[in-house]
Design an enzyme around this catalytic site. Structure first.
Site, PDB file in Angstrom:
ATOM      1  N   GLY A 181      -0.222  -5.061   0.761  1.00 41.50           N
ATOM      2  CA  GLY A 181      -1.449  -4.959  -0.031  1.00 41.50           C
ATOM      3  C   GLY A 181      -1.285  -5.571  -1.419  1.00 41.50           C
ATOM      4  N   GLU A 217      -1.725  -9.166  -1.009  1.00 40.56           N
ATOM      5  CA  GLU A 217      -3.137  -9.444  -0.692  1.00 40.56           C
ATOM      6  C   GLU A 217      -3.982  -9.458  -1.972  1.00 40.56           C
ATOM      7  OE1 GLU A 217      -3.548  -6.436   2.505  1.00 40.56           O
ATOM      8  OE2 GLU A 217      -4.336  -8.091   3.692  1.00 40.56           O
ATOM      9  N   ALA A 250       0.864  -1.177   0.000  1.00 40.48           N
ATOM     10  CA  ALA A 250       0.000   0.000   0.000  1.00 40.48           C
ATOM     11  C   ALA A 250       0.906   1.234   0.000  1.00 40.48           C
ATOM     12  CB  ALA A 250      -0.870  -0.011   1.244  1.00 40.48           C
TER      13      ALA A 250
END
Ligand code: NAD
Length: 693
Positions: A102, A105, A61
């Protein structure tokens, strides 16, 4: 645009292009949402491949968005993941470079994952005081099982592709990764059985041993003490195994938000930024190119020399390890061999890797062996006269281009530089013990060190995998100068009534890896005493006689099996004779021993660090308060989740720090008086006003 939509026949390629690491910021997420919608709506598209530009899958992220809250602006990652799972078309991740946080993910949400041979994957959120918040804990556990997930997520490790394949996180490794992913996606669209989405998998959730989680918690109780995120990660993995799927995902999110709001997360974000800021050296801007370092000489094959040689060799640099005699060199090479033995035993290096690195280190007794080095690092005894001689010889024996560095912990770099014809190429490279393990490299700027010399040692640190801070030249530089009063205060506390167990207990409960007396035992009480003996003290100061007596009685610390504690292997035990020695000192000094509370012990140990830190900033020895934090975290075991001593002081409030110092000054001496710079920083709202750019 930070995302590109391309077609390869009936496969849509969604490429994320957001330099430098393709972070998933709001613009990227909006681009992905639009791309997914377009792929869903286009009847000619049968499958989707997700990949990153410049051979790099998103490495996470956007950290600034996590702090600012923009990570919560729609579309958030969770919304994109729901869109991916409802796409109705096969979706495959092509992972090159690093798929982290992220980014990983997102990959875990696809039907399948193909990685390049050198790719790395992982969920390192714990390092920022977070837990993965977009289903990472749940999907990872469903693919890799709880045991492997516990290890990977609580350490934040980046797993090489081969390991990720072995534990089931990825489906294949392919050099031509994007093409392989496109072909697989096409086969999946053409009827090859579609792998189940991680969310729907349950086959790996059986807990292999009934007490897996209890045993893991017990085994890591010390390592995780005081922290929030690692415990919450364990809770979330347990929830994946024991609760209905939806509940597991909800709990993860709830704990992610809890962690994100915690002071620990804020402190670790500060450390993250401080480590990056420390790389910027005001004296050497980006226009200064570092010199290439391919061959080095290390002079002194003792504890530090051997460890430093291993650091270089592990980074692919050839090393000549020099000492005074054949026997000393042989001993040094034996030390090197033992360090590699340990690395293999601990699984840090494979047997072949260790052998290849070790082969880069050769021994020598003649300085003529250093005729082709790019740099020499001196690591002989901490004796100024000896070091001066060594620098004279290095100046005569190394090529004129070579940088000459000293690993001294405290001595004057300018004095060494003055013994050479190239003071502009002389610098300090202060490694910490054990040098091949400790992350910190405190580089020291001499008066004449050139911008290129500084740029070279800062770049070198990165190549060695170290975190570097540049310090100015003074007695003890940043780390040991601050440590001096911290260590001295521990002994004053002993004289006044505390025990070693009590002091170390308080400091370790605060989160330090080790208390001050356990640290003395590790470094050697003879070494500590020798360093202190060489130091000039202000007239109104005295050292406690405790350290000298410990050294005189052969209580050298771990290496002699007894110091402030008794040692059996790695275990430390109390020694009543130590208390007797301390009580005798109190008696001789006429000090009436008293009970000391935890709060007083902690205050008296931490505040001298901060007062001295303010002076270092004002003198320009440290360029930024964050540099001091980085030194203390990576060199001295200060808990990263408390942000370092200077950050901690700001959180406490500098006005309160001044109050405490003023309260202690009347009974404990002038050195407790808050310095003018600390007062200035308090008046102007923080350390920022003392920062050098
Ligand atoms: P050590 O006693 O283990 O090793 C010193 C080595 O230098 C010995 O092998 C000795 O034979 C060799 N030597 C002495 N004179 C020499 C010469 N003229 N030419 C070549 N070799 C010579 O010492 P150490 O603990 O490795 O410390 C070395 C340096 O590193 C010191 O400056 C010390 O302050 C610094 N340092 C030590 C630590 C630590 O924790 N030990 C940490 C950081 C920095």
């Amino acid at each position: 645009m930070p995302t590109h939509y391309r077609r390869d026949g009936d496969v849509a390629l969604l490429e994320i292009d957001n330099p430098p690491v393709n972070a998933l910021d709001l613009r990227v997420r909006a681009g992905l949402e639009a791309g997914l919608r377009r792929a869903a709506d286009d009847p000619a598209v049968m499958a989707v491949v997700l990949c990153g530009a410049r051979a790099c899958f998103p490495a996470g992220a956007d950290i600034n968005e996590i702090a600012s809250g923009a990570a919560f602006h729609s579309p958030i990652l969770l919304e994109l993941q729901a869109q991916m799972e409802a796409l109705g078309k096969p979706i495959v991740a092509a992972i090159e470079g690093a798929a982290l946080g992220g980014g990983f993910e997102l990959a875990l949400t696809c039907h399948g994952r193909i990685a390049a041979p050198e790719a790395r994957v992982g969920l390192p959120e714990v390092k920022l005081g977070l837990i993965p918040g977009s289903g990472g804990t749940q999907r990872f556990t469903r693919l890799a099982g709880p045991a492997a997930t516990l290890e990977a997520l609580t350490s934040g490790a980046q797993l090489p592709a081969a390991r990720a394949l072995a534990i089931g996180l990825i489906d294949a490794i392919a050099p031509d990764t994007v093409r392989a992913a496109v072909q697989w996606a096409r086969r999946l669209a053409g009827g090859e059985p579609l792998p189940a989405l991680a969310r729907a998998r349950e086959d790996k959730l059986a807990v292999p041993e009934p007490d897996l989680f209890a045993a893991f918690r017990a085994a890591h109780a010390r390592a995780f003490r005081g922290q929030l995120a690692p415990w919450r990660i364990v809770d979330a993995i347990e929830a994946a195994c024991t609760r209905p799927a939806l509940e597991g995902f909800q709990l993860e999110r709830q704990w992610y938000l809890e962690c994100r709001e915690s002071p620990q997360c804020k402190a670790l974000m500060h450390v993250f930024h401080a480590e990056r800021a420390a790389r910027r050296v005001p004296q050497a801007g980006p226009q200064v190119a570092p010199l290439p370092i391919e061959r080095v000489g290390v002079v002194g094959a003792g504890t530090m020399g051997a460890g430093i040689a291993v650091c270089f060799a592990n980074a692919g640099i050839d090393v000549t390890l020099l000492d005074v005699s054949r026997e000393a060199v042989a001993l040094g090479l034996e030390r090197v061999g033992a360090l590699y033995g340990e690395s293999v035993e601990r699984g840090k290096l494979s047997g072949e890797q260790a052998e290849a690195a070790r082969a880069r280190i050769r021994g020598a007794v003649e300085y003529s062996a250093l005729g082709d080095v790019d740099m020499a690092v001196e690591a002989v005894f901490e004796d100024p006269a000896l070091k001066c001689q060594v620098f004279e010889r290095l100046d005569r024996s190394t090529p004129p281009r070579a940088i000459l560095a000293s690993n001294t912990s405290t001595l004057d770099i300018d004095r060494l530089a003055a013994r050479t014809t190239r003071p502009q190429q002389v610098v300090g490279t202060h490694f910490f013990s054990p040098a091949h393990v400790m992350k910190l490299m405190e580089n020291v700027r001499g008066r004449a060190s050139s911008p290129q010399t500084l740029a070279t040692v800062m770049a070198l640190a990165r190549r060695l995998g170290k975190i570097a801070v540049l310090a100015g030249n003074c007695d003890g530089f940043i780390g040991n100068r601050m440590l001096q009063y911290y260590g001295a205060e521990a002994e004053r506390l002993l004289e006044e009534g505390a025990t070693p167990e009590q002091i170390d207990g308080v400091v370790e409960a605060f989160g330090f890896a080790m208390g001050p007396l356990a640290m003395r035992d590790l470094a050697g009480n003879d070494v500590g005493w020798a360093i202190r003996r060489n130091r000039a003290l202000p007239a109104d100061e005295r050292w406690s006689p405790i350290l000298e007596r410990m050294a005189a009685q052969g209580r050298l610390g771990r290496k002699s099996g007894r110091g402030f504690y008794l040692y059996e292997g790695r275990e430390r035990r109390s020694d009543p004779q130590v208390l007797a020695l301390i009580c005798a000192v109190s008696r001789e000094l006429g000090i009436e021993r008293r009970e000391l509370g935890e709060a007083e012990i902690l205050a008296r140990l931490l505040h001298p660090l901060i007062n001295e830190g303010a002076k270092l900033l004002a003198e320009g020895i440290a360029a930024r308060a964050g540099d001091i934090d980085v030194v203390y975290i990576h060199g001295y075991g200060f808990p990263a989740y408390k942000g370092g001593p200077m950050y901690w002081a700001e959180q406490e409030g500098l006005a309160k720090v001044i109050d405490t110092l003023e309260q202690l000054a009347p009974s404990h001496g002038a050195r407790w008086g808050p310095c003018a710079h600390l007062r200035a920083a308090a008046a102007r709202g923080g350390w920022e006003c003392l920062t050098r750019r």
